[in-house]
Write a protein that holds these residues in place. Structure first.
Motif, mmCIF file in Angstrom:
data_model
loop_
_atom_site.group_PDB
_atom_site.id
_atom_site.type_symbol
_atom_site.label_atom_id
_atom_site.label_comp_id
_atom_site.label_asym_id
_atom_site.label_seq_id
_atom_site.Cartn_x
_atom_site.Cartn_y
_atom_site.Cartn_z
ATOM 1 N N SER A 293 103.787 -37.873 61.124
ATOM 2 C CA SER A 293 103.889 -36.275 60.339
ATOM 3 C C SER A 293 105.095 -36.564 59.483
ATOM 4 C CB SER A 293 104.185 -35.174 61.705
ATOM 5 O OG SER A 293 102.903 -35.346 62.545
ATOM 6 N N CYS A 294 106.170 -36.934 60.111
ATOM 7 C CA CYS A 294 107.602 -37.058 59.125
ATOM 8 C C CYS A 294 106.999 -37.865 58.100
ATOM 9 C CB CYS A 294 108.708 -37.604 59.872
ATOM 10 S SG CYS A 294 109.256 -36.641 61.260
ATOM 11 N N ALA A 295 106.457 -38.899 58.275
ATOM 12 C CA ALA A 295 106.151 -39.800 57.035
ATOM 13 C C ALA A 295 105.292 -39.107 56.054
ATOM 14 C CB ALA A 295 105.559 -41.162 57.486
ATOM 15 N N CYS A 296 104.363 -38.529 56.510
ATOM 16 C CA CYS A 296 103.352 -37.453 55.774
ATOM 17 C C CYS A 296 104.126 -36.695 55.006
ATOM 18 C CB CYS A 296 102.385 -37.057 56.690
ATOM 19 S SG CYS A 296 101.219 -38.350 57.199
ATOM 20 N N TRP A 297 105.042 -36.057 55.783
ATOM 21 C CA TRP A 297 106.038 -35.074 55.114
ATOM 22 C C TRP A 297 106.563 -35.561 53.976
ATOM 23 C CZ3 TRP A 297 111.091 -32.913 57.856
ATOM 24 C CH2 TRP A 297 111.463 -31.879 57.156
ATOM 25 N N TYR A 298 107.296 -36.843 53.982
ATOM 26 C CA TYR A 298 107.738 -37.284 52.871
ATOM 27 C C TYR A 298 106.841 -37.586 51.641
ATOM 28 C CZ TYR A 298 109.744 -40.936 50.069
ATOM 29 O OH TYR A 298 110.300 -41.836 48.852
ATOM 30 N N ASP A 299 105.864 -37.994 52.202
ATOM 31 C CA ASP A 299 104.750 -38.663 51.180
ATOM 32 C C ASP A 299 104.310 -37.422 50.289
ATOM 33 O OD1 ASP A 299 103.115 -40.565 49.894
ATOM 34 O OD2 ASP A 299 101.407 -39.780 51.035
ATOM 35 N N ASP A 300 104.200 -36.164 51.056
ATOM 36 C CA ASP A 300 103.630 -34.886 50.207
ATOM 37 C C ASP A 300 104.756 -34.450 49.258
ATOM 38 O OD1 ASP A 300 101.417 -35.053 51.945
ATOM 39 O OD2 ASP A 300 102.037 -33.596 53.280
ATOM 40 N N GLU A 301 106.031 -34.585 49.799
ATOM 41 C CA GLU A 301 107.230 -34.070 48.779
ATOM 42 C C GLU A 301 107.150 -34.987 47.895
ATOM 43 O OE1 GLU A 301 109.371 -31.542 49.145
ATOM 44 O OE2 GLU A 301 108.376 -30.692 50.892
ATOM 45 N N ARG A 302 107.037 -36.332 47.890
ATOM 46 C CA ARG A 302 106.999 -37.093 46.777
ATOM 47 C C ARG A 302 106.168 -36.925 45.832
ATOM 48 N NH1 ARG A 302 105.062 -42.478 45.927
ATOM 49 N NH2 ARG A 302 103.904 -42.254 47.761
ATOM 50 N N ARG A 303 104.885 -36.770 46.007
ATOM 51 C CA ARG A 303 103.737 -36.597 45.491
ATOM 52 C C ARG A 303 103.673 -35.249 44.552
ATOM 53 N NH1 ARG A 303 99.282 -39.860 46.736
ATOM 54 N NH2 ARG A 303 99.753 -41.167 48.540
ATOM 55 N N ARG A 304 104.385 -34.193 45.275
ATOM 56 C CA ARG A 304 104.506 -32.747 44.697
ATOM 57 C C ARG A 304 104.850 -32.868 43.122
ATOM 58 N NH1 ARG A 304 106.890 -28.520 48.625
ATOM 59 N NH2 ARG A 304 105.019 -29.372 49.517
ATOM 60 N N PRO A 305 104.382 -32.401 42.213
ATOM 61 C CA PRO A 305 105.089 -32.101 40.650
ATOM 62 C C PRO A 305 106.386 -31.593 40.814
ATOM 63 C CG PRO A 305 102.621 -31.669 40.724
ATOM 64 C CD PRO A 305 103.338 -31.711 42.431
ATOM 65 N N ALA A 306 107.172 -32.031 39.870
ATOM 66 C CA ALA A 306 108.526 -31.285 39.694
ATOM 67 C C ALA A 306 108.385 -29.750 39.200
ATOM 68 C CB ALA A 306 109.177 -32.086 38.344
ATOM 69 N N GLY A 307 109.089 -28.839 39.833
ATOM 70 C CA GLY A 307 109.163 -27.419 39.643
ATOM 71 C C GLY A 307 108.135 -26.948 40.375
ATOM 72 N N TRP A 308 107.617 -27.372 41.239
ATOM 73 C CA TRP A 308 106.395 -26.757 41.954
ATOM 74 C C TRP A 308 107.089 -25.682 42.702
ATOM 75 C CZ3 TRP A 308 101.279 -27.797 42.401
ATOM 76 C CH2 TRP A 308 100.324 -27.018 43.526
ATOM 77 N N ASP A 309 107.864 -25.559 43.176
ATOM 78 C CA ASP A 309 108.301 -24.550 44.223
ATOM 79 C C ASP A 309 109.220 -23.253 43.394
ATOM 80 O OD1 ASP A 309 107.947 -25.746 46.567
ATOM 81 O OD2 ASP A 309 109.535 -26.947 46.629
#
Length: 475
Positions: free
Chosen positions: A458-474
């Protein structure tokens, strides 16, 4: 499997209505299944397989972590499973000998009593009885059973094919009855329409001939007396081999014929004799347990009752196959995530998300709740998952799966091998020992290991999701 009533009808049709009094007939499949079990036991008890069991399976890291480090306990469990399998084969031999050979020799007529006496320690006396030897020619008998099983398995498959063809014939006949006669004006292509029917008739004729020929060359046509005697002597030979392989470590086993100092001339096929010097084991010798999983029954030979796991084990809770599937799915997800986390390549989003969703749906409520609690704690401690932390989580998952994964795959194999599916019904290869599966594993420890794996993933998936998220998404 073809139904019993259908097979009885087939036998009548193929033999012109005459019952074969000198053949096993429909009992051939039960006899072949028992023979395949005996051959499998014979191969499992070869010197190489017993050495592998002692040196690798019982000393595996997963077994030591989750089940026990007590080799005496583990050997007793492994031996108990072999004896339980042998009991089932002996039961078939006994039923066949009692029902089909009521006036035969004592070995066949009262084999249940003979086998019980052999287990109590009378193997040497039985082998010395005139006309009762099971040690001489044991290898030849096992090779004969291999041929019988292979031929009967072929018959079983071809009968299945014949069943399908006959079903097609019945469906075509029903279609003809409902469609009515062909009108001449519309029958220009009638010859072409009749071709499938003619082809089916030819196939049926050839298939019936093939089945008839296989009946003659398989256990279907073997005399019950011959098959029962072959199995009975092989059962006693396997029992003797179990005593040779485990007698020095497991109390309660009968002493084999060679215990009196004779050479191992009876040794089975490729076996070279005893792996360990046989020593007298006191009836009250204690089995040392490293965990209170089982209550020892030291005075008696290992029995199927000793294989019943406690409620505190994975097998006792009935969860071993589900946990095995979860672990194997976690291994698959790890392989999909590893390249992306290590920047080797980008994983396929759709495939990875599908695997994560499937794994989540498999989880029992208790494990799902434990994983969520651990992740909440991890997120409080670490607000953002970076590459270094994700790589560390992946390494931790890999370390656990190195010893947990083999137990899960052996659990799946153990269940597959004992299923009644066509591919396993007549299998003669050595089977995976139950003791190296999750069956006897401590449930609390196994669940803790699974939770650790899932949290790391789950931690690895968490990092993978963060890495894929476009800049400025939040924003």
């Amino acid at each position: 499997m073809p139904g019993s009533s259908w097979l009885a009808g087939l036998r009548s049709r193929l033999s012109g209505g005459r019952e074969r009094e000198d053949g096993l007939g429909i009992l051939a499949f039960e006899a072949a299944a028992a023979m395949s079990r005996l051959v499998s036991l014979h191969r499992s008890l070869s010197d190489a397989e017993v050495r592998r069991l002692r040196g690798d399976a019982l000393r595996a890291e997963g077994v030591a972590r989750l089940t026990s480090t007590d080799q005496s306990l583990l050997l007793r469990l492994a031996c108990g499973e072999l004896v339980a399998d042998l009991d089932r084969a002996a039961g078939t031999a006994s039923r066949l000998g009692h029902a089909r050979c009521p006036d035969g020799e004592p070995l066949l007529r009262d084999f249940d009593r003979v086998y019980a006496e052999a287990k109590r320690g009378s193997l040497a006396r039985l082998d010395a009885t005139a006309g009762f030897s099971f040690s001489r020619g044991a290898g030849k008998r096992f090779r004969e059973m291999e041929r019988h099983v292979a031929a009967t398995a072929k018959l079983y498959a071809e009968m299945d094919s014949l069943t399908e063809l006959e079903s097609s014939e019945r469906r075509m006949e029903q279609w003809r009855q409902h469609s009515g006669p062909i009108i001449p004006a519309q029958s220009a292509n009638s010859k072409r329409q009749q071709e499938p029917s003619e082809k089916l008739v030819r196939e049926l004729r050839l298939q019936r001939h093939k089945v008839r020929r296989l009946m003659e060359g398989s256990l279907w046509s073997v005399a019950p007396r011959k098959a029962a005697k072959l199995m009975a002597k092989s059962v006693l030979a396997v029992l003797a081999r179990i005593s040779v392989a485990f007698g020095a470590s497991v109390p309660g086993l009968p002493l084999p014929p060679l215990a009196a100092g004779r050479q191992a001339s009876w040794a089975l096929g490729h076996s070279s004799g005893p792996l360990h010097r046989l020593t007298a084991t006191p009836a009250d010798a204690a089995i040392r347990h490293s965990a209170p999983i089982f209550r020892p029954k030291d005075a008696a030979m290992p029995a199927s009752e000793s294989l019943k796991p406690a409620a505190t084990t994975v097998g006792g809770s009935g969860m071993e196959l589900l946990y095995a599937n979860v672990i194997v799915s976690a291994e698959t997800l790890l392989k999909a995530l590893r390249p992306a986390i290590r920047n080797e390549e980008v994983a396929q989003d759709g495939l990875e998300l599908s695997m994560r969703d499937e794994l989540y749906k498999m989880l029992p409520v208790t494990i799902r709740a434990a994983v969520k609690a651990k992740l909440r704690e991890r997120r409080r401690e670490q607000r953002q998952m970076d590459e270094e932390a994700a790589a560390a989580a992946m390494d931790a998952v890999e370390r656990v799966l190195r010893w947990l994964g083999p137990m899960a795959r052996d659990t799946q194999r153990w269940h597959d091998e004992r299923s009644m599916e066509r591919g396993q019904r007549f299998s003669m290869r050595p089977r995976a020992p139950m003791v190296q599966t999750l069956h006897f594993a401590d449930r609390r420890k196994a669940e803790a290991a699974i939770v650790e794996v899932l949290v790391g993933l789950s931690c690895a998936c968490w990092y993978d999701d963060e890495r894929r998220r476009p800049a400025g998404w939040d924003e």
